[in-house]
Design a protein around this motif. Structure first.
Motif, PDB file in Angstrom:
ATOM      1  N   LEU A   1      78.363  21.099  47.582  1.00 43.46           N
ATOM      2  CA  LEU A   1      78.623  21.127  49.021  1.00 43.46           C
ATOM      3  C   LEU A   1      77.858  22.238  49.739  1.00 43.46           C
ATOM      4  N   ILE A   2      77.324  23.202  48.988  1.00 40.40           N
ATOM      5  CA  ILE A   2      76.630  24.339  49.600  1.00 40.40           C
ATOM      6  C   ILE A   2      75.234  23.924  50.062  1.00 40.40           C
ATOM      7  N   GLN A   3      74.961  24.204  51.326  1.00 44.23           N
ATOM      8  CA  GLN A   3      73.628  23.938  51.884  1.00 44.23           C
ATOM      9  C   GLN A   3      72.598  24.742  51.103  1.00 44.23           C
ATOM     10  N   ARG A   4      71.411  24.219  50.962  1.00 43.40           N
ATOM     11  CA  ARG A   4      70.392  24.857  50.153  1.00 43.40           C
ATOM     12  C   ARG A   4      69.030  24.718  50.796  1.00 43.40           C
ATOM     13  N   PRO A   5      68.116  25.566  50.393  1.00 43.88           N
ATOM     14  CA  PRO A   5      68.279  26.794  49.621  1.00 43.88           C
ATOM     15  C   PRO A   5      68.780  27.930  50.509  1.00 43.88           C
ATOM     16  N   ILE A   6      69.385  28.904  49.884  1.00 44.23           N
ATOM     17  CA  ILE A   6      69.804  30.120  50.590  1.00 44.23           C
ATOM     18  C   ILE A   6      69.042  31.272  49.965  1.00 44.23           C
ATOM     19  N   ILE A   7      68.395  32.061  50.821  1.00 46.60           N
ATOM     20  CA  ILE A   7      67.663  33.241  50.361  1.00 46.60           C
ATOM     21  C   ILE A   7      68.383  34.478  50.872  1.00 46.60           C
ATOM     22  N   THR A   8      68.702  35.383  49.947  1.00 47.99           N
ATOM     23  CA  THR A   8      69.241  36.684  50.338  1.00 47.99           C
ATOM     24  C   THR A   8      68.049  37.630  50.461  1.00 47.99           C
ATOM     25  N   ALA A   9      67.890  38.200  51.637  1.00 44.41           N
ATOM     26  CA  ALA A   9      66.726  39.039  51.933  1.00 44.41           C
ATOM     27  C   ALA A   9      66.957  40.487  51.509  1.00 44.41           C
ATOM     28  N   GLU A  10      65.871  41.214  51.423  1.00 41.71           N
ATOM     29  CA  GLU A  10      65.906  42.617  50.988  1.00 41.71           C
ATOM     30  C   GLU A  10      66.708  43.513  51.933  1.00 41.71           C
ATOM     31  N   ASP A  11      66.802  43.143  53.202  1.00 43.85           N
ATOM     32  CA  ASP A  11      67.481  44.008  54.176  1.00 43.85           C
ATOM     33  C   ASP A  11      68.993  43.775  54.244  1.00 43.85           C
ATOM     34  N   GLY A  12      69.529  42.961  53.319  1.00 38.98           N
ATOM     35  CA  GLY A  12      70.963  42.711  53.305  1.00 38.98           C
ATOM     36  C   GLY A  12      71.391  41.485  54.088  1.00 38.98           C
ATOM     37  N   THR A  13      70.436  40.796  54.691  1.00 38.62           N
ATOM     38  CA  THR A  13      70.743  39.562  55.407  1.00 38.62           C
ATOM     39  C   THR A  13      70.445  38.369  54.495  1.00 38.62           C
ATOM     40  N   ALA A  14      70.632  37.183  55.016  1.00 42.74           N
ATOM     41  CA  ALA A  14      70.316  35.965  54.273  1.00 42.74           C
ATOM     42  C   ALA A  14      69.917  34.887  55.267  1.00 42.74           C
ATOM     43  N   VAL A  15      69.238  33.859  54.769  1.00 45.27           N
ATOM     44  CA  VAL A  15      68.861  32.709  55.596  1.00 45.27           C
ATOM     45  C   VAL A  15      69.048  31.427  54.795  1.00 45.27           C
ATOM     46  N   VAL A  16      69.412  30.377  55.508  1.00 44.70           N
ATOM     47  CA  VAL A  16      69.374  29.042  54.923  1.00 44.70           C
ATOM     48  C   VAL A  16      67.933  28.596  55.133  1.00 44.70           C
ATOM     49  N   ALA A  17      67.190  28.509  54.042  1.00 44.51           N
ATOM     50  CA  ALA A  17      65.732  28.373  54.100  1.00 44.51           C
ATOM     51  C   ALA A  17      65.282  26.916  53.972  1.00 44.51           C
ATOM     52  N   ARG A  18      65.710  26.093  54.899  1.00 48.50           N
ATOM     53  CA  ARG A  18      65.364  24.669  54.845  1.00 48.50           C
ATOM     54  C   ARG A  18      63.989  24.373  55.456  1.00 48.50           C
ATOM     55  N   THR A  19      63.391  25.373  56.100  1.00 47.75           N
ATOM     56  CA  THR A  19      62.064  25.194  56.690  1.00 47.75           C
ATOM     57  C   THR A  19      61.138  26.317  56.223  1.00 47.75           C
ATOM     58  N   ASP A  20      59.842  26.080  56.317  1.00 46.36           N
ATOM     59  CA  ASP A  20      58.874  27.133  55.981  1.00 46.36           C
ATOM     60  C   ASP A  20      59.074  28.346  56.881  1.00 46.36           C
ATOM     61  N   GLU A  21      59.415  28.096  58.146  1.00 51.45           N
ATOM     62  CA  GLU A  21      59.678  29.181  59.085  1.00 51.45           C
ATOM     63  C   GLU A  21      60.802  30.088  58.594  1.00 51.45           C
ATOM     64  N   ALA A  22      61.868  29.487  58.099  1.00 53.56           N
ATOM     65  CA  ALA A  22      63.017  30.258  57.624  1.00 53.56           C
ATOM     66  C   ALA A  22      62.642  31.068  56.380  1.00 53.56           C
ATOM     67  N   VAL A  23      61.831  30.490  55.501  1.00 49.15           N
ATOM     68  CA  VAL A  23      61.379  31.216  54.306  1.00 49.15           C
ATOM     69  C   VAL A  23      60.546  32.404  54.739  1.00 49.15           C
ATOM     70  N   ARG A  24      59.631  32.197  55.670  1.00 50.50           N
ATOM     71  CA  ARG A  24      58.795  33.307  56.157  1.00 50.50           C
ATOM     72  C   ARG A  24      59.650  34.370  56.833  1.00 50.50           C
ATOM     73  N   ASP A  25      60.694  33.941  57.525  1.00 55.68           N
ATOM     74  CA  ASP A  25      61.620  34.893  58.154  1.00 55.68           C
ATOM     75  C   ASP A  25      62.249  35.783  57.077  1.00 55.68           C
ATOM     76  N   ALA A  26      62.706  35.185  55.972  1.00 52.20           N
ATOM     77  CA  ALA A  26      63.303  35.972  54.881  1.00 52.20           C
ATOM     78  C   ALA A  26      62.272  36.919  54.290  1.00 52.20           C
ATOM     79  N   LEU A  27      61.038  36.489  54.169  1.00 53.27           N
ATOM     80  CA  LEU A  27      59.983  37.345  53.620  1.00 53.27           C
ATOM     81  C   LEU A  27      59.689  38.557  54.509  1.00 53.27           C
ATOM     82  N   SER A  28      59.886  38.402  55.796  1.00 50.66           N
ATOM     83  CA  SER A  28      59.544  39.472  56.735  1.00 50.66           C
ATOM     84  C   SER A  28      60.655  40.531  56.841  1.00 50.66           C
ATOM     85  N   ARG A  29      61.767  40.287  56.210  1.00 50.69           N
ATOM     86  CA  ARG A  29      62.909  41.225  56.340  1.00 50.69           C
ATOM     87  C   ARG A  29      62.849  42.338  55.339  1.00 50.69           C
TER      88      ARG A  29
END
Length: 119
Positions: free
Chosen positions: A91-119
Protein backbone atom coordinates in the motif's frame (compact mmCIF):
# COMPACT_ATOMS: atom_id res chain seq x y z
CA UNK A 1 20.25 8.61 1.37
CA UNK A 2 17.96 5.63 1.28
CA UNK A 3 15.40 4.68 -1.36
CA UNK A 4 12.43 2.44 -0.65
CA UNK A 5 11.66 0.44 -3.76
CA UNK A 6 9.69 -2.39 -5.25
CA UNK A 7 11.97 -3.83 -7.97
CA UNK A 8 8.93 -4.65 -10.13
CA UNK A 9 7.96 -0.95 -10.24
CA UNK A 10 9.03 0.99 -13.34
CA UNK A 11 9.11 4.30 -11.43
CA UNK A 12 11.47 2.71 -8.88
CA UNK A 13 13.76 1.41 -11.61
CA UNK A 14 13.72 4.83 -13.28
CA UNK A 15 14.63 6.55 -9.99
CA UNK A 16 17.52 4.11 -9.44
CA UNK A 17 18.79 4.72 -12.98
CA UNK A 18 18.77 8.47 -12.42
CA UNK A 19 20.54 8.13 -9.05
CA UNK A 20 23.17 5.96 -10.71
CA UNK A 21 23.56 8.39 -13.63
CA UNK A 22 24.14 11.19 -11.13
CA UNK A 23 26.68 9.11 -9.18
CA UNK A 24 24.64 9.37 -5.99
CA UNK A 25 25.44 7.29 -2.96
CA UNK A 26 22.37 5.52 -1.64
CA UNK A 27 21.08 2.43 0.11
CA UNK A 28 18.25 0.38 -1.39
CA UNK A 29 15.48 -0.86 0.86
CA UNK A 30 13.18 -3.41 -0.73
CA UNK A 31 10.32 -2.48 1.52
CA UNK A 32 8.15 -5.46 0.56
CA UNK A 33 10.84 -7.74 2.01
CA UNK A 34 12.26 -5.42 4.70
CA UNK A 35 8.90 -4.09 5.88
CA UNK A 36 9.00 -0.73 7.67
CA UNK A 37 7.75 -0.72 11.24
CA UNK A 38 5.03 1.70 12.30
CA UNK A 39 7.75 3.85 13.91
CA UNK A 40 9.72 3.97 10.65
CA UNK A 41 6.58 4.91 8.73
CA UNK A 42 5.87 7.70 11.23
CA UNK A 43 9.45 8.98 10.78
CA UNK A 44 9.19 8.96 6.98
CA UNK A 45 5.82 10.72 7.14
CA UNK A 46 7.35 13.42 9.32
CA UNK A 47 10.24 13.79 6.87
CA UNK A 48 7.79 13.95 3.96
CA UNK A 49 5.47 16.38 5.74
CA UNK A 50 2.56 14.13 4.75
CA UNK A 51 -0.13 12.01 6.36
CA UNK A 52 -0.37 8.23 5.91
CA UNK A 53 -3.35 8.48 3.55
CA UNK A 54 -1.21 10.75 1.33
CA UNK A 55 1.23 7.90 0.62
CA UNK A 56 -1.32 5.09 0.39
CA UNK A 57 -1.96 3.28 -2.88
CA UNK A 58 -5.74 3.06 -2.61
CA UNK A 59 -6.17 1.04 -5.82
CA UNK A 60 -4.26 -1.98 -4.51
CA UNK A 61 -6.28 -5.12 -3.77
CA UNK A 62 -5.41 -4.89 -0.06
CA UNK A 63 -6.82 -1.35 0.04
CA UNK A 64 -10.10 -2.55 -1.40
CA UNK A 65 -10.21 -5.51 1.00
CA UNK A 66 -9.62 -3.18 3.96
CA UNK A 67 -12.13 -0.63 2.67
CA UNK A 68 -9.53 2.15 2.92
CA UNK A 69 -11.50 4.56 0.76
CA UNK A 70 -14.09 4.68 3.54
CA UNK A 71 -11.63 5.24 6.40
CA UNK A 72 -11.60 8.68 8.01
CA UNK A 73 -8.64 10.86 7.19
CA UNK A 74 -8.08 12.57 10.52
CA UNK A 75 -5.87 12.46 13.60
CA UNK A 76 -8.08 9.84 15.22
CA UNK A 77 -7.54 7.40 12.35
CA UNK A 78 -3.85 8.18 11.72
CA UNK A 79 -2.47 5.21 13.67
CA UNK A 80 -4.91 2.85 11.96
CA UNK A 81 -3.58 4.00 8.59
CA UNK A 82 0.04 3.61 9.74
CA UNK A 83 -0.67 0.08 10.99
CA UNK A 84 -2.26 -0.80 7.65
CA UNK A 85 0.81 0.45 5.75
CA UNK A 86 3.10 -1.64 7.95
CA UNK A 87 0.91 -4.74 7.74
CA UNK A 88 0.37 -4.35 3.98
CA UNK A 89 3.51 -2.67 2.59
CA UNK A 90 2.22 -2.90 -1.01
CA UNK A 91 0.00 0.00 0.00
CA UNK A 92 3.01 2.33 0.39
CA UNK A 93 3.53 4.73 -2.50
CA UNK A 94 6.91 4.25 -4.14
CA UNK A 95 9.69 5.07 -4.47
CA UNK A 96 10.43 7.11 -1.37
CA UNK A 97 13.84 8.72 -1.02
CA UNK A 98 15.09 9.93 2.34
CA UNK A 99 17.39 12.87 1.65
CA UNK A 100 20.62 13.81 3.40
CA UNK A 101 19.07 16.91 4.99
CA UNK A 102 16.51 14.89 6.98
CA UNK A 103 13.65 15.36 4.53
CA UNK A 104 12.14 12.84 2.12
CA UNK A 105 10.34 12.82 -1.23
CA UNK A 106 7.99 10.49 -3.02
CA UNK A 107 10.18 10.18 -6.11
CA UNK A 108 7.69 9.24 -8.82
CA UNK A 109 9.19 11.72 -11.29
CA UNK A 110 12.72 12.59 -12.42
CA UNK A 111 12.09 16.06 -10.99
CA UNK A 112 11.41 14.62 -7.54
CA UNK A 113 14.57 12.47 -7.70
CA UNK A 114 16.63 15.53 -8.65
CA UNK A 115 14.99 17.43 -5.79
CA UNK A 116 16.16 14.73 -3.33
CA UNK A 117 19.66 14.89 -4.83
CA UNK A 118 19.85 18.65 -4.30
CA UNK A 119 19.09 18.43 -0.57
Amino acid sequence: MEIWINPACSKCRSALSLLDAEGAGYTVRRYLEDVPSPAEIREVLERLGLEPWDITRTREAAAEELGLKEWPRDDGARERWIAALSEHPRLIQRPIITAEDGTAVVARTDEAVRDALSR
